[in-house]
Design a protein around this motif. Structure first.
Motif, PDB file in Angstrom:
ATOM      1  N   ILE A  34       0.864  -1.184   0.000  1.00 52.91           N
ATOM      2  CA  ILE A  34       0.000   0.000   0.000  1.00 52.91           C
ATOM      3  C   ILE A  34       0.891   1.221   0.000  1.00 52.91           C
ATOM      4  O   ILE A  34       2.026   1.177   0.462  1.00 52.91           O
ATOM      5  CB  ILE A  34      -0.944   0.049   1.217  1.00 52.91           C
ATOM      6  N   ASN A  35       0.380   2.288  -0.544  1.00 57.15           N
ATOM      7  CA  ASN A  35       1.147   3.527  -0.516  1.00 57.15           C
ATOM      8  C   ASN A  35       0.854   4.295   0.751  1.00 57.15           C
ATOM      9  O   ASN A  35      -0.286   4.461   1.130  1.00 57.15           O
ATOM     10  CB  ASN A  35       0.773   4.386  -1.729  1.00 57.15           C
ATOM     11  N   ILE A  44      14.703   8.442   4.769  1.00 54.06           N
ATOM     12  CA  ILE A  44      14.991   7.334   3.864  1.00 54.06           C
ATOM     13  C   ILE A  44      15.933   7.788   2.752  1.00 54.06           C
ATOM     14  O   ILE A  44      16.756   7.021   2.261  1.00 54.06           O
ATOM     15  CB  ILE A  44      13.685   6.819   3.230  1.00 54.06           C
ATOM     16  N   ASP A  45      15.813   9.049   2.356  1.00 56.65           N
ATOM     17  CA  ASP A  45      16.612   9.457   1.203  1.00 56.65           C
ATOM     18  C   ASP A  45      18.102   9.550   1.537  1.00 56.65           C
ATOM     19  O   ASP A  45      18.919   9.733   0.656  1.00 56.65           O
ATOM     20  CB  ASP A  45      16.102  10.782   0.628  1.00 56.65           C
ATOM     21  N   ILE A  47      19.738   7.161   2.157  1.00 61.58           N
ATOM     22  CA  ILE A  47      20.365   5.943   1.664  1.00 61.58           C
ATOM     23  C   ILE A  47      21.207   6.223   0.427  1.00 61.58           C
ATOM     24  O   ILE A  47      22.186   5.525   0.163  1.00 61.58           O
ATOM     25  CB  ILE A  47      19.305   4.850   1.380  1.00 61.58           C
ATOM     26  N   ILE A  48      20.846   7.276  -0.279  1.00 63.25           N
ATOM     27  CA  ILE A  48      21.635   7.617  -1.464  1.00 63.25           C
ATOM     28  C   ILE A  48      23.055   7.977  -1.042  1.00 63.25           C
ATOM     29  O   ILE A  48      24.045   7.490  -1.610  1.00 63.25           O
ATOM     30  CB  ILE A  48      20.981   8.791  -2.213  1.00 63.25           C
ATOM     31  N   GLN A  50      24.518   7.171   1.755  1.00 63.53           N
ATOM     32  CA  GLN A  50      25.164   5.995   2.338  1.00 63.53           C
ATOM     33  C   GLN A  50      25.736   5.118   1.242  1.00 63.53           C
ATOM     34  O   GLN A  50      26.872   4.628   1.329  1.00 63.53           O
ATOM     35  CB  GLN A  50      24.145   5.190   3.163  1.00 63.53           C
ATOM     36  N   MET A  51      24.928   4.931   0.187  1.00 66.18           N
ATOM     37  CA  MET A  51      25.370   4.072  -0.904  1.00 66.18           C
ATOM     38  C   MET A  51      26.557   4.701  -1.627  1.00 66.18           C
ATOM     39  O   MET A  51      27.530   4.032  -1.967  1.00 66.18           O
ATOM     40  CB  MET A  51      24.208   3.876  -1.875  1.00 66.18           C
ATOM     41  N   LYS A  54      29.724   4.250   0.337  1.00 61.07           N
ATOM     42  CA  LYS A  54      30.222   2.879   0.300  1.00 61.07           C
ATOM     43  C   LYS A  54      30.899   2.569  -1.027  1.00 61.07           C
ATOM     44  O   LYS A  54      31.965   1.961  -1.066  1.00 61.07           O
ATOM     45  CB  LYS A  54      29.078   1.884   0.508  1.00 61.07           C
TER      46      LYS A  54
ATOM     47  N   SER B  33      20.379   2.983  -9.119  1.00 59.39           N
ATOM     48  CA  SER B  33      19.734   2.365  -7.959  1.00 59.39           C
ATOM     49  C   SER B  33      18.445   3.067  -7.627  1.00 59.39           C
ATOM     50  O   SER B  33      17.460   2.430  -7.254  1.00 59.39           O
ATOM     51  CB  SER B  33      20.660   2.431  -6.747  1.00 59.39           C
ATOM     52  N   VAL B  34      18.453   4.394  -7.768  1.00 60.44           N
ATOM     53  CA  VAL B  34      17.248   5.138  -7.457  1.00 60.44           C
ATOM     54  C   VAL B  34      16.140   4.758  -8.422  1.00 60.44           C
ATOM     55  O   VAL B  34      14.995   4.544  -8.026  1.00 60.44           O
ATOM     56  CB  VAL B  34      17.529   6.657  -7.510  1.00 60.44           C
ATOM     57  N   PHE B  38      14.672   0.771  -3.777  1.00 60.03           N
ATOM     58  CA  PHE B  38      15.375   0.049  -2.720  1.00 60.03           C
ATOM     59  C   PHE B  38      14.410  -0.843  -1.947  1.00 60.03           C
ATOM     60  O   PHE B  38      13.218  -0.602  -1.915  1.00 60.03           O
ATOM     61  CB  PHE B  38      15.984   1.035  -1.713  1.00 60.03           C
ATOM     62  N   ASP B  84       5.011   0.666   0.148  1.00 57.76           N
ATOM     63  CA  ASP B  84       5.835   1.480  -0.741  1.00 57.76           C
ATOM     64  C   ASP B  84       5.915   2.874  -0.159  1.00 57.76           C
ATOM     65  O   ASP B  84       4.908   3.556  -0.054  1.00 57.76           O
ATOM     66  CB  ASP B  84       5.194   1.548  -2.138  1.00 57.76           C
ATOM     67  N   VAL B  90      13.434   8.987  -3.663  1.00 57.91           N
ATOM     68  CA  VAL B  90      13.766   7.621  -3.265  1.00 57.91           C
ATOM     69  C   VAL B  90      12.495   6.816  -3.059  1.00 57.91           C
ATOM     70  O   VAL B  90      11.615   7.225  -2.311  1.00 57.91           O
ATOM     71  CB  VAL B  90      14.572   7.633  -1.948  1.00 57.91           C
ATOM     72  N   LEU B  92      11.154   3.400  -1.566  1.00 57.04           N
ATOM     73  CA  LEU B  92      11.578   2.317  -0.696  1.00 57.04           C
ATOM     74  C   LEU B  92      10.466   1.303  -0.568  1.00 57.04           C
ATOM     75  O   LEU B  92       9.330   1.651  -0.288  1.00 57.04           O
ATOM     76  CB  LEU B  92      11.934   2.868   0.695  1.00 57.04           C
ATOM     77  N   LYS B  93      10.819   0.036  -0.807  1.00 61.76           N
ATOM     78  CA  LYS B  93       9.854  -1.019  -0.574  1.00 61.76           C
ATOM     79  C   LYS B  93      10.154  -1.549   0.819  1.00 61.76           C
ATOM     80  O   LYS B  93      11.133  -2.261   1.020  1.00 61.76           O
ATOM     81  CB  LYS B  93      10.059  -2.122  -1.619  1.00 61.76           C
ATOM     82  N   GLU B 281      22.221   1.194   4.644  1.00 59.70           N
ATOM     83  CA  GLU B 281      22.956   0.509   3.577  1.00 59.70           C
ATOM     84  C   GLU B 281      23.892  -0.540   4.150  1.00 59.70           C
ATOM     85  O   GLU B 281      24.054  -1.619   3.609  1.00 59.70           O
ATOM     86  CB  GLU B 281      23.740   1.544   2.759  1.00 59.70           C
TER      87      GLU B 281
END
Lengths: 350, 426
Positions: A34-35, A44-45, A47-48, A50-51, A54, B33-34, B38, B84, B90, B92-93, B281
């Motif tokens: 579900i949205n 959450i963003d 993660i970009i 972070q990635m 790495k 990736s985006v 994710f 979702d 971004v 994210l699932k 990550e």
């Protein structure tokens, strides 16, 4: 055949032989999507970032192969592309050195760094290609080399105790140098590209493009494109791997207008209009390598390095490597090629 | 370790004489990736009523569906939901898996088993996909659990034995982050003692919890300090109250209001920082590179594969895999043959039996027929003799009548007498 009470006895006995299916864990496996609307910032963003951190720490590999007859300026072009002496020029064969009898494969690796990004660049040269009198099957050593790299990767991948990061020696990009005859592709060019476009990303380039005028260039490019299409040669970026509409429109433009790139390479700098530029000095002027009016080197560089580098690697890994792997696993078993469905059927018989 | 890789194999560093442009490579990678999106999967393990769902709601600022579970579950089950989420560009699932009925049973010996089985099932699914001939790993929806939040009940004393047993079983399979749930039930001084007790119990029992990574300079400091604050004491709340002049998430009591995002009140902010904003990550990477590899290695070794020298057998895994499959198919065929033989045998036996029966029946029929014929013959004989008697009698009768009529003609006066006699005679 025989009906009657005696038959059920046989059935009961038979079911004793077939073991009962194992109890599956009682867990609902199908999730519901579900949205959700967010009422505040979660983070959450990040993660970009972070990635990105790495990947910068681990560094990148890139393996580029150059194929073409000797004297077409392959090494110069690679040096110009990466602005460093990554490829040793073979400035003509001296009398003591012989022309190699077969195609040799020479891979040299360098580490280059820019903006905090470390890249291990391997340039794979193929001296001897197309230089003999009889060039039949001269692409075979090249195809063999490419498949050997896939094999190496596959062997590492199927190990029980795997390395954390499998060293990637697979050829991500193959620049094929076309001689600027101005007429059409040679049979050798067609044969090579036909065989190799199925196993590696081929980017055809027209070498030493400063020997053609603008009109000749446009005509030649059109003819080359047509010939490639007629012969069913899919060069990179392949139409079937466009992921979405955006990719398709961008790549269509490149495929139908810019490619094959007509390039000029040089590692010498000259003063032009107060700036120092890479170029070739001729009696009738200085050809600026990075000037889009003079040649398409800048387009090639942007295409290969600045926009499609990661995509080249991904297509190699997700498509060419997987094709090799599937073929290899099918042949190895000696069983007739099985589709995934057949495999599942077997599993259901357990 | 990374610098070794980069400098290894005789590669020398070459200087660049200008701007090449591959510094955009991380951006290219990130953009891809985006576009792909994710996945992140969290497993919440804890007794019923410890606030697992509320904490998830608070962490992700949204109301996930679901009603509170009852305490009367017969066994431990896992409930999984996928959402979702989107923030800037971004996608994210997010999959949240919660235990249902954990710690409610009287006998909790097997409580950890469904959890371990679930985690293994996700690894197994990935492994199966990886071993397929035609596989689509880059489009695979990764369901492996990246982080396990273990909810500790706020007793203030120590860990329960169920907690220790479960965490011990899970620590080699998943990244465990222990948290003290409903920590507003524990006072601050008790909390420090509680945390120390928990940490020492974990260490003495050899439970490996997830350590925030300290090898990257940019995050080493913050991760290092956070490691010292484990287990995080959290409070969850989705209700907002006006405090001062801002709306904040809080829990209101008669004696005061507990603010969720106030670091002096609880460690919620720390948890959010660590779990999402700094180490998401890394959690994913650890799951893939460590826990999954361990599972894969164990599973393959269990199936009988071995790494041989790279020169002797090039494809130990694949060959043995194929060999095993052929072996299995062979066995299957053998079993099939056996069953077929047995079936044929039984059919033959049955046929023989029935033939016997048929024969018997025929014999019986023959016997009966013979009997019948005998009887018939007897009857016919009797009939014949009876007929003979009847004929004989008839002859006698006609003879007698003849004599009588002769006698009548001979003497008429004697008729009366004769009549009488005749009448007497009959």
């Amino acid at each position: 055949m025989f009906k009657g009470p005696a038959d059920t006895r046989t059935d009961a006995a038979m079911s004793d032989l077939v073991p009962e299916p194992r109890q599956k864990p009682v867990v609902p496996m199908k999730p519901v999507s579900i949205n959700s609307n967010l009422l505040g910032y979660i983070g959450i963003d990040t993660i970009i970032e972070q990635m990105r951190k790495k990947t910068m720490k681990t560094g990148f590999d890139f393996n580029i192969m150059v194929v073409g007859q000797s004297g077409l300026g392959k090494s110069t072009l690679v040096n110009t592309l990466f602005k460093s002496q990554v490829s040793r020029k073979s400035s003509g064969w001296s009398r003591e050195e012989k022309i190699p009898k077969t195609v040799e494969i020479k891979a040299i690796g360098h580490v280059i760094e820019e903006g905090g990004v470390k890249m291990k660049l391997t340039v794979i040269d193929t001296p001897g290609f197309g230089d003999q009198i009889n060039n039949e099957n001269c692409w075979e050593p090249i195809e063999k080399y490419i498949n050997e790299q896939y094999e190496k990767f596959l062997k590492e991948e199927v190990n029980i105790a795997r390395k954390k990061r499998i060293p990637d020696t697979r050829v991500h990009c193959c620049l094929y140098f076309i001689s600027p005859t101005g007429h059409s592709l040679r049979p050798l060019d067609l044969e090579f590209m036909k065989h190799l476009s199925k196993v590696v990303n081929i980017i055809p380039v027209i070498a030493k493009a400063d020997t053609m005028t603008l009109e000749e260039k446009i005509e030649f490019k059109q003819r080359v494109r047509k010939e490639l299409e007629v012969n069913g040669i899919e060069f990179y970026p392949q139409k079937e791997f466009d992921e979405d509409l955006e990719d398709k429109t961008e790549n269509d433009k490149i495929r139908q207008e810019s490619m094959p790139f007509a390039v000029v390479g040089s590692d010498k700098e000259y003063q032009v209009n107060g700036k120092r530029v890479l170029g070739r000095k001729t009696p009738w002027g200085i050809i600026e390598v990075e000037n889009l009016n003079h040649c398409e080197f800048a387009l090639l560089r942007d295409f290969v390095i600045r926009t499609h580098l990661q995509d080249l690697k991904e297509v190699t890994h997700n498509i060419h490597y997987e094709t090799y792997r599937a073929k290899r696993l099918n042949d190895n078993g000696g069983l007739p090629p099985m589709t995934v469905e057949t495999e599942e059927n077997h599993e259901s018989n357990l | 370790m990374d610098s070794e890789y980069v400098k290894g194999e005789g590669c020398r560093t070459v200087p660049l004489s200008g701007h090449v442009g591959f510094d955009s490579l991380p951006d290219q990678l990130v953009n891809k990736s985006v576009n792909h999106g994710f996945c992140f999967n969290i497993l919440c393990v804890g007794e019923t009523g410890l606030g697992k769902s509320t904490l998830m709601d608070t962490l992700f600022n949204t109301k996930f569906e679901g009603e509170p579970a009852s305490h009367s579950q017969p066994g431990v089950k896992l409930k999984s939901n996928t959402y979702d989420l989107q923030e800037s560009n971004v996608n994210l699932k997010l999959t949240i898996v919660s235990t249902v009925g954990f710690g409610d049973q009287i006998n909790k010996e097997d409580s950890y088993k469904p959890i371990v089985e679930f985690i293994d099932a996700q690894f197994e699914a990935y492994l199966q996909e990886e071993l397929k001939i035609k596989r689509v790993l880059h489009n695979y929806h990764d369901t492996r659990i990246h982080a396990c939040l273990y909810f500790i009940a706020p007793t203030g004393h120590s860990l329960k034995s169920l907690d220790l047993v479960t965490m011990k079983k899970l620590d080699s399979k998943v990244n465990i982050i222990p948290i003290i749930a409903k920590s507003d039930a524990v006072s601050k001084s008790e909390l420090t003692k509680f945390k120390i007790k928990i940490t020492s119990e974990l260490v003495s029992n050899g439970v490996q919890i997830y350590q925030f990574p300290t090898d990257d300079e940019s995050v080493a400091e913050i991760n290092g300090t956070m490691n010292a604050h484990l287990p995080f004491a959290v409070i969850g709340s989705t209700e907002e109250m006006k405090i001062g002049n801002k709306m904040m998430k809080a829990r209101q009591y008669p004696w005061g209001t507990v603010q969720v995002e106030n670091e002096a009140h609880c460690d919620f902010v720390k948890l959010r920082e660590m779990l999402i904003r700094v180490n998401m990550e890394d959690l994913r990477e650890q799951t893939h590179a460590r826990h999954y590899e361990l599972y894969r290695r164990c599973k393959l070794e269990e199936m009988g594969f071995k790494d041989t020298d790279p020169d002797s057998k090039p494809f130990s895994l694949q060959e043995t895999y194929e060999a095993k499959r052929n072996e299995f198919l062979g066995e299957l065929q053998k079993k099939e043959e056996e069953m077929r033989q047995m079936f044929v045998q039984r059919v033959k036996e049955k046929e023989a039996e029935l033939k016997e029966a048929e024969k018997e029946l025929h014999e019986k029929f023959d016997r009966l027929k013979k009997l019948h014929q005998d009887e018939k013959k007897k009857l016919e004989d009797k009939k014949k003799s009876l007929d003979d008697e009847v004929n004989a009698f008839k002859q006698k009768k006609t003879a007698a009548e003849l004599l009588q009529s002769q006698a009548q003609q001979a003497g008429g006066s004697q008729t009366l007498k004769r009549d009488k006699e005749r009448k007497n005679f009959f």
